[in-house]
Design a protein around this motif. Structure first.
Motif, mmCIF file in Angstrom:
data_model
loop_
_atom_site.group_PDB
_atom_site.id
_atom_site.type_symbol
_atom_site.label_atom_id
_atom_site.label_comp_id
_atom_site.label_asym_id
_atom_site.label_seq_id
_atom_site.Cartn_x
_atom_site.Cartn_y
_atom_site.Cartn_z
ATOM 1 N N ASP A 106 42.689 14.511 11.647
ATOM 2 C CA ASP A 106 42.162 15.465 10.662
ATOM 3 C C ASP A 106 43.115 15.455 9.484
ATOM 4 O O ASP A 106 44.337 15.574 9.660
ATOM 5 C CB ASP A 106 42.092 16.890 11.238
ATOM 6 N N LEU A 111 38.989 19.392 3.865
ATOM 7 C CA LEU A 111 39.230 18.706 5.147
ATOM 8 C C LEU A 111 38.381 17.442 5.251
ATOM 9 O O LEU A 111 37.210 17.425 4.868
ATOM 10 C CB LEU A 111 38.907 19.643 6.308
ATOM 11 N N PHE A 112 38.993 16.420 5.831
ATOM 12 C CA PHE A 112 38.313 15.151 6.107
ATOM 13 C C PHE A 112 38.675 14.683 7.519
ATOM 14 O O PHE A 112 39.654 15.147 8.130
ATOM 15 C CB PHE A 112 38.732 14.063 5.098
ATOM 16 N N HIS A 113 37.890 13.732 8.016
ATOM 17 C CA HIS A 113 38.187 13.080 9.293
ATOM 18 C C HIS A 113 38.573 11.632 9.016
ATOM 19 O O HIS A 113 37.875 10.925 8.284
ATOM 20 C CB HIS A 113 36.987 13.110 10.226
ATOM 21 N N SER A 147 35.730 10.357 6.456
ATOM 22 C CA SER A 147 34.458 11.080 6.272
ATOM 23 C C SER A 147 34.749 12.548 6.014
ATOM 24 O O SER A 147 35.791 13.073 6.415
ATOM 25 C CB SER A 147 33.572 10.925 7.519
ATOM 26 N N ASN A 148 33.786 13.201 5.322
ATOM 27 C CA ASN A 148 33.942 14.637 5.096
ATOM 28 C C ASN A 148 33.213 15.411 6.188
ATOM 29 O O ASN A 148 32.668 14.821 7.121
ATOM 30 C CB ASN A 148 33.458 15.017 3.696
ATOM 31 N N ILE A 149 33.199 16.694 6.026
ATOM 32 C CA ILE A 149 32.583 17.536 7.053
ATOM 33 C C ILE A 149 31.103 17.207 7.205
ATOM 34 O O ILE A 149 30.521 17.316 8.271
ATOM 35 C CB ILE A 149 32.782 19.031 6.722
ATOM 36 N N ASP A 181 29.833 14.363 7.204
ATOM 37 C CA ASP A 181 29.711 13.016 7.771
ATOM 38 C C ASP A 181 29.379 11.943 6.737
ATOM 39 O O ASP A 181 28.855 10.891 7.074
ATOM 40 C CB ASP A 181 28.684 12.965 8.902
#
Length: 1019
Positions: free
Chosen positions: A449, A467-469, A484-486, A488
């Motif tokens: 994260d 926040l991003f993944h 990716s962002n929240i 997707d």
């Protein structure tokens, strides 16, 4: 007390390891003690410790065990998940040796260079550098060392690789430092090859010349030792020369120093071995990578081989036009070479690998892995890189395995060394670490994260965190992934770089509702990371990341390239029309209902039978009772002759047919350079020719020793030689030997006139007689206090002529020179055996008859140079009618399979009866070679060398149906058609294999030259 002892130990070991060079600055006393723990330790090719510890102390391995305990004086290194192997050893290189300039350029090549300028007590020949010592010219080359280390090498045997006698080698560590520190004390080798290298001197100009030079040099070394010892005991005689090269070779002739022989050809292995056996030398042989072509014979050498892995590139078959330029033999080499190591292992032939010869050393390990794919076992591959070269180089006591007391030379890799994706992280040499592909200090792969803090677009004076993944996968050394962002929306990371704890990565912001390229960098620890970056508009941002999931590698679904194999079996020779085994030799064969041309007293017999078996002719004639168990061939009224014999041929000779650098080259032997792979052998079988005398060329008044062979296709060179044939030698007269047409520069070598030709031949005979007398006198009164005569290979051959043990075949044209040589022979008490070509023989036929000389001529060649203007097609018939034993010869591969037609011309030009004309290429040739007792006619008891024709053998339309040698069928027209079909089918399959790999490349290099013209037609 313990601390004091440790300090004392460090001080003592540091002082003991000090070298003679003065210390610059402060002395280095940092302890070099390490413990690599939790590693998979491959101690040797047959012993592995799964979770072990290697302790390194002062450049050596102190201990190896499954115990993970770390000594208190050692710096611990956690090698969990890593593999440790003994460092590889390169047995053949010129690492750190100055390179010799190439041979002279084309502008200088036209000029003769009969001698060299000598400084000091060197050899007379510019290709002999036996006195060179690698220890005196070695300088560590960090650039080359780095390349070798990248493939796992820690030690290399190195020597000057220029010339024939190249000098002695040394063993060098591939670490940094002074030459004195990097040279490892070990037994050296004398390096030898057949390649004269950069020598500007003319001699030797041929492979057979190189062999003769090597033999003479070893005989000279033996003589030199005796001569020096005799002079040391008795100064009251002429002192022998001082020769540093010969002095250095004395240990080799006593087997106290080994020979490393560089052989760039499969047949050269046998040639080198023959020299080794003659002088009882201790030898290691470097091969060519094509040993599979003669694996059984190589096994019989009982020598360790050093083999390259420079597998040939795929030939260019990308178009039908380019394919026509590639020979079937080269296609097979490409297909079979990767299996060479496996076949050596299967044959239990000891071998080691060398990287020498590779265009790019980065392909070394990849090619070893390819060899494993083709059947080489991993233990054998590892042994060929470690224990075997350690033994070859004489350092098995200090290298080759990971054992206490040995040098701390080892490899640290990410996995099993022969796995395709394994990375060599470092090599350790003398206990010092050399980075190759530094192992990442962190594991970036996994799920994270990530929070990016930037200016709020709606409230510019405030910061907002988004926040991003982050999902990182791929190889540890080359990560890849997505962000990716929240919602997707994903963006692919365009680059992800890791250096120690530093990371940087880029991605496009479009799919994340951001403009331009987003660039982030920072530091990463086990589970956290942070740093700053830039948005596409240039704004600076800050980011932090937390690991949410560890990386789990996906199952490897790639297709393993295992159990690969060449498409087709090896044949002998391994090219078009090669055979899988020697032809059978039946016990009984009968050719019935045939017209038999006996070339003997029986003449031509109609409706006759010939019975042969076990290699010999048993019976010839009419009304013969055929044994019940005989294989019967119905002749159907067809013709049968003895095998055709060619007195003058130059086929299947490796290298130049002339050793033309000197006027006298009687020391060279065609028998040393017989080439069993020449397609001309098979062609001539198809023309009924079963025996050829292989002659030296006509560049010298006294040429080289000849070799009589039987055309035993598929046999090794030694097996082709006709053992019953006595020694012969080539002389030459006329324009060639006085260099009439050699060019403007070739006006200085004696002789330059026909008178000079006589004088140099006479001088050699006189010198040989004196030489023989010196030896006779020495043998009567041998003394260790007297310098012995020196053995001279040139004069040895001439002495054999004087004693009737070797027979002269002399290239000749004009009558005056023919008479000159007969008179010169009379002066020295012997007779000329055969005048070959002898185009003016008809002018002096009575004189030749009186002298007892024989003649071998062209049927109708003339007008190709000035001295043949008086040639006539009646020559053969006129000499034959005079009572001279006469033959027709070929001097040409193509004509060599049509000698029956050459003989037939004397029926037209001269009116010879057919039964006499056939003798011009059968029994008369046997007489000229002094083998008429064994071959040349169809008589009971002689060798079963037999040809079956489909018509009159003197007809231009006649074809050979079968050719038998020693009762073995080496040619059959029906089999020939089938083999041609097999070649087309196999060729198509090999081309398809190349195209399927989609890696065609133009053939390059001496080992893989594109074959054109005649060579292409061979296949």
């Amino acid at each position: 007390m313990k601390i004091f002892l440790l300090l004392f130990y460090f001080t003592i070991t540091s002082e003991l390891s000090a070298q003679t060079s003065p210390v610059e600055g402060l002395r280095h006393k940092t302890p070099d003690n390490y413990a690599l723990t939790n590693a998979t330790i491959v101690v040797s090719p047959t012993h592995t410790i799964d979770r072990g510890t290697v302790v390194v102390r002062n450049g050596h391995i102190a201990s190896v065990s499954a115990d993970s305990a770390v000594p208190p004086d050692a710096y611990p290194i956690n090698a969990k998940g890593l593999y440790i192997y003994a460092g590889f050893i390169e047995p053949f290189s010129d690492y750190g040796i100055p390179k010799t300039p190439a041979a002279p350029g084309s502008n200088d090549d036209d000029k003769p260079h009969p001698t060299i300028d000598r400084k000091g007590a060197l050899s007379w020949n510019g290709a002999i550098h036996a006195e060179r010592e690698a220890t005196k010219i070695f300088t560590p080359d960090e650039n080359e060392a780095e390349k070798l280390r990248s493939q796992g090498f820690c030690i290399a045997q190195t020597a000057d690789l220029d010339g024939i006698f190249r000098g002695t080698s040394c063993i060098a560590s591939l670490g940094k430092g002074l030459p004195n520190d990097k040279i490892i004390p070990a037994t050296s080798f004398q390096f030898i090859s057949f390649d004269k290298g950069g020598s500007k001197q003319d001699y030797p100009s041929s492979l057979m010349g190189s062999i003769a030079l090597i033999r003479q040099t070893f005989y000279d070394a033996q003589w030199y030792e005796q001569a020096q010892a005799a002079y040391a005991r008795n100064h009251g005689q002429s002192h022998p020369e001082t020769n540093d090269a010969l002095a250095v070779l004395i240990p080799t002739v006593h087997k106290s120093q080994g020979i490393l022989f560089d052989c760039n050809d499969v047949l050269n292995l046998f040639r080198a071995k023959k020299i080794g056996d003659e002088f009882n030398l201790s030898m290691i042989l470097k091969g060519s990578g094509y040993e599979f072509q003669r694996i059984d014979a190589i096994k019989d050498l009982h020598d360790t081989l050093i083999i390259p892995v420079n597998f040939p590139e795929a030939p260019d078959v990308s178009t039908p036009e380019s394919e026509t330029e590639v020979s079937f033999a080269d296609l097979k080499k490409w297909d079979e070479a990767p299996a060479n190591p496996a076949r050596l292992e299967q044959a239990s032939i000891p071998f080691t690998f060398t990287s020498h010869g590779l265009k790019d050393i980065k392909s070394f390990l990849a090619n070893i892995r390819k060899g494993i794919d083709y059947g080489l076992s991993e233990p054998a591959a590892l042994a060929a890189l470690t224990t075997v070269p350690a033994s070859v180089c004489g350092i098995a006591n200090i290298a080759g395995t990971i054992e206490p007391g040995k040098l701390a030379d080892f490899i640290v890799a990410s996995g099993p060394i022969f796995a395709e994706k394994t990375t060599i992280y470092s090599v350790w040499i003398d206990g010092h670490k050399y980075e190759v592909n530094p192992a990442p200090e962190i594991e970036p792969r996994g799920k994270w994260d990530i929070a990016i803090t930037q200016t709020d677009s709606k409230k510019p004076k405030q910061r907002v965190t988004i926040l991003f993944h982050l999902d990182i996968s791929g190889e540890q050394s080359a990560p890849e992934g997505t962000i990716s962002n929240i919602g997707d929306k994903k963006s692919k990371i365009t680059s992800f770089n890791v250096s120690r704890h530093n990371v940087s990565f880029d991605f496009t912001g479009d799919s994340l509702d951001r403009e331009g390229m987003i660039r982030l960098s920072g530091t990463m620890n086990a589970d956290t990371a942070s740093g700053f970056g830039n948005l596409g508009d240039g704004e600076t941002i800050y980011w932090t990341a937390t690991r949410t999931e560890n990386y789990s590698p996906k199952p490897d679904t790639t297709v393993k390239k295992k159990n690969l194999a060449p498409l087709f079996p090896i044949v002998y020779p391994d090219k078009a029309f090669g055979i899988t085994k020697m032809p059978d030799q039946p016990h009984e064969v009968a050719i019935t209902n045939a017209k038999i041309w006996t070339s003997a007293d029986q003449g031509i017999i109609d409706s006759a039978t010939i019975v042969f078996g076990d290699g010999k002719i048993k019976e010839v004639g009419k009304n013969i009772s055929v044994p019940s168990d005989a294989t019967i061939i119905d002749g159907g009224g067809r013709d049968v002759t003895a095998g055709i014999i060619d007195e003058h041929s130059h086929i299947n000779i490796s290298g130049d047919v002339n050793e033309g650098a000197e006027a006298v080259s009687s020391e060279v032997r065609i028998g040393d350079v017989v080439d069993d792979e020449d397609i001309s052998i098979y062609w001539q079988l198809a023309g009924g020719t079963t025996i050829s005398q292989l002659l030296h060329g006509s560049a010298n008044p006294i040429g080289g020793q000849c070799q009589v062979i039987k055309h035993r296709w598929g046999s090794l060179p030694e097996e082709m030689k006709m053992k019953e044939a006595p020694g012969t030698i080539k002389f030459a007269l006329g324009e060639n030997v006085k260099q009439s047409n050699w060019g403007d520069y070739f006006t200085t070598r004696y002789p330059q006139t026909r008178m000079g030709v006589r004088e140099i031949i006479r001088d050699e005979f006189q010198s040989a007689r004196e030489y023989e007398n010196r030896w006779k006198e020495w043998k009567k009164h041998p003394s260790k206090d007297s310098v012995p005569p020196r053995r001279d290979l040139k004069l040895d051959a001439i002495v054999e002529i004087l004693n009737g043990e070797r027979f002269i075949h002399v290239h000749s044209y004009v009558a005056p020179e023919i008479l000159m040589l007969t008179r010169l022979a009379e002066e020295f008490g012997f007779h000329i055996c055969t005048f070959t070509h002898v185009l003016e023989g008809y002018k002096v036929a009575p004189e030749l008859k009186k002298d007892g000389a024989m003649a071998s001529t062209f049927s109708d060649w003339w007008d190709y140079k000035f001295e043949v203007y008086d040639a006539i097609p009646y020559n053969a018939a006129m000499m034959e009618k005079e009572g001279i034993v006469t033959t027709v010869n070929s001097d040409d591969p193509e004509m060599g399979r049509r000698l029956n037609q050459e003989a037939a011309k004397s029926v037209k030009y001269g009116g010879l009866p057919e039964e006499e004309a056939i003798k011009l290429c059968t029994i008369n040739g046997a007489k000229q070679l002094h083998v008429e007792k064994y071959v040349g006619s169809l008589v009971a008891g002689k060798d079963a060398d037999i040809v079956l024709w489909d018509g009159n053998p003197l007809s231009a339309h006649a074809k050979v149906l079968q050719t038998w040698i020693d009762g073995r069928k080496y040619f059959d027209r029906d089999d020939d058609k089938k083999m041609a079909d097999d070649v087309r089918r196999e060729r198509a399959a090999l081309v398809a294999k190349i195209l399927a790999e989609k890696k065609p490349a133009t053939l390059q290099g001496p080992d893989n030259e594109t074959k054109k013209g005649k060579e292409r037609d061979n296949d």
